[in-house]
Write an enzyme that holds these catalytic residues in place. Structure first.
Site, mmCIF file in Angstrom:
data_model
loop_
_atom_site.group_PDB
_atom_site.id
_atom_site.type_symbol
_atom_site.label_atom_id
_atom_site.label_comp_id
_atom_site.label_asym_id
_atom_site.label_seq_id
_atom_site.Cartn_x
_atom_site.Cartn_y
_atom_site.Cartn_z
ATOM 1 N N HIS A 37 39.980 93.037 87.590
ATOM 2 C CA HIS A 37 41.059 93.979 87.263
ATOM 3 C C HIS A 37 41.982 93.428 86.181
ATOM 4 O O HIS A 37 42.692 94.192 85.536
ATOM 5 C CB HIS A 37 41.835 94.385 88.516
ATOM 6 N N ASP B 205 35.908 91.391 92.822
ATOM 7 C CA ASP B 205 36.962 91.424 91.794
ATOM 8 C C ASP B 205 36.939 90.121 90.996
ATOM 9 O O ASP B 205 37.841 89.276 91.108
ATOM 10 C CB ASP B 205 38.317 91.631 92.474
ATOM 11 N N SER C 215 47.105 86.916 89.867
ATOM 12 C CA SER C 215 45.724 87.391 89.947
ATOM 13 C C SER C 215 44.780 86.523 89.128
ATOM 14 O O SER C 215 45.004 86.289 87.944
ATOM 15 C CB SER C 215 45.630 88.830 89.443
#
Length: 263
Positions: free
Chosen positions: A104, A136, A203
């Protein structure tokens, strides 16, 4: 192991990770609030399948804090800022010129700027990722050189084991070291859950044991407000402003499977 290992709920795990990259959620093609509700429902269902223990809350002794800070200082040379004009995430070196982050983080961004701890800058090109974010994960190639981190084995983790990450949580700064404990690996979702404090911008960061081995890739985080800049602080934070819930990470075994497809 083949891609069939990935859970049918992995897409929900990926959706949870979307909250971990600064400024991503509002640019999703789907409605962000609907995604968040689906993630909460899946997480609650997964929680019903474990032994009912609450997240570990035992405080850390001074020796553990010092070791966490030392490990964090050792690995942060391998951690980079990944940024476009619209988002920022974390990455880390998994090989010579190779950077791991979340899918992402790189959605809609075939290239990103890279900044290292010593403030060297360059670019990174996306060479592998899962558009459906299952899992992810993404791999980039870069023209900057940073030390490679070693992979550990998340199967060896036990409830309460100390873990750290180094990343760039929102407006709090860059290369922050945060310390928490391993919680669980819920059935039905390809996650490691921990109490390591993270926020938007973490992230893609490495989830690391005190020995410096990566056991996961941080994918989910909570949102914080405006706070002072703690960039490059030498100590391991055990909490951050306005964090809540648990941190999610993609296990290192899933990462190894993905790397075998992309390399």
């Amino acid at each position: 192991m083949a891609r069939s290992r990935r859970s049918v709920l992995a897409s929900l795990a990926a959706a949870a990770g979307l909250s971990g990259c600064s400024g991503v959620v509002e640019r999703l093609p789907d409605d962000g609030s609907a995604l968040e509700e689906r993630v909460r429902t899946a997480a609650e269902a997964a929680g019903d399948q474990v032994d009912g223990r609450d997240p570990p809350t035992e405080p850390f002794d001074e020796a553990t804090r010092e070791r966490a800070s030392e490990t964090g200082r050792q690995i942060r040379d391998s951690v980079v800022v990944l940024e476009t004009d619209r988002r920022r995430g974390t990455g880390w070196a998994v090989g010579d010129g190779q950077i791991v982050t979340n899918a992402h983080v790189v959605l809609g961004a075939p290239s990103m700027s890279v900044e290292t701890f010593d403030e060297t800058t360059g670019t990174a090109e996306r060479v592998g990722y899962y558009e459906d974010m299952r899992p992810d994960l993404a791999l980039l190639e870069t023209d900057v050189s940073v030390p490679t981190l070693s992979l550990g084995d998340s199967a060896d983790l036990e409830y309460g084991d100390p873990l750290i990450t180094v990343g760039h949580p929102g407006r709090l700064g860059k290369w922050l070291i945060t310390l928490g404990r391993f919680y669980r690996r819920p059935r039905g979702i390809d996650w490691l859950l921990s109490t390591v404090p993270v926020q938007q911008g973490n992230s893609g960061g490495p989830l690391v044991t005190l020995d410096g081995d990566v056991v996961g890739v941080v994918s989910g985080s909570t949102t914080g407000g405006d706070r002072p800049d703690f960039s490059k602080n030498d100590t391991a934070f055990t909490e951050l402003p306005e964090t809540e819930g648990e941190t999610t990470a993609v296990p290192e075994g899933t990462l190894e499977e993905s790397l075998s497809e992309w390399r």
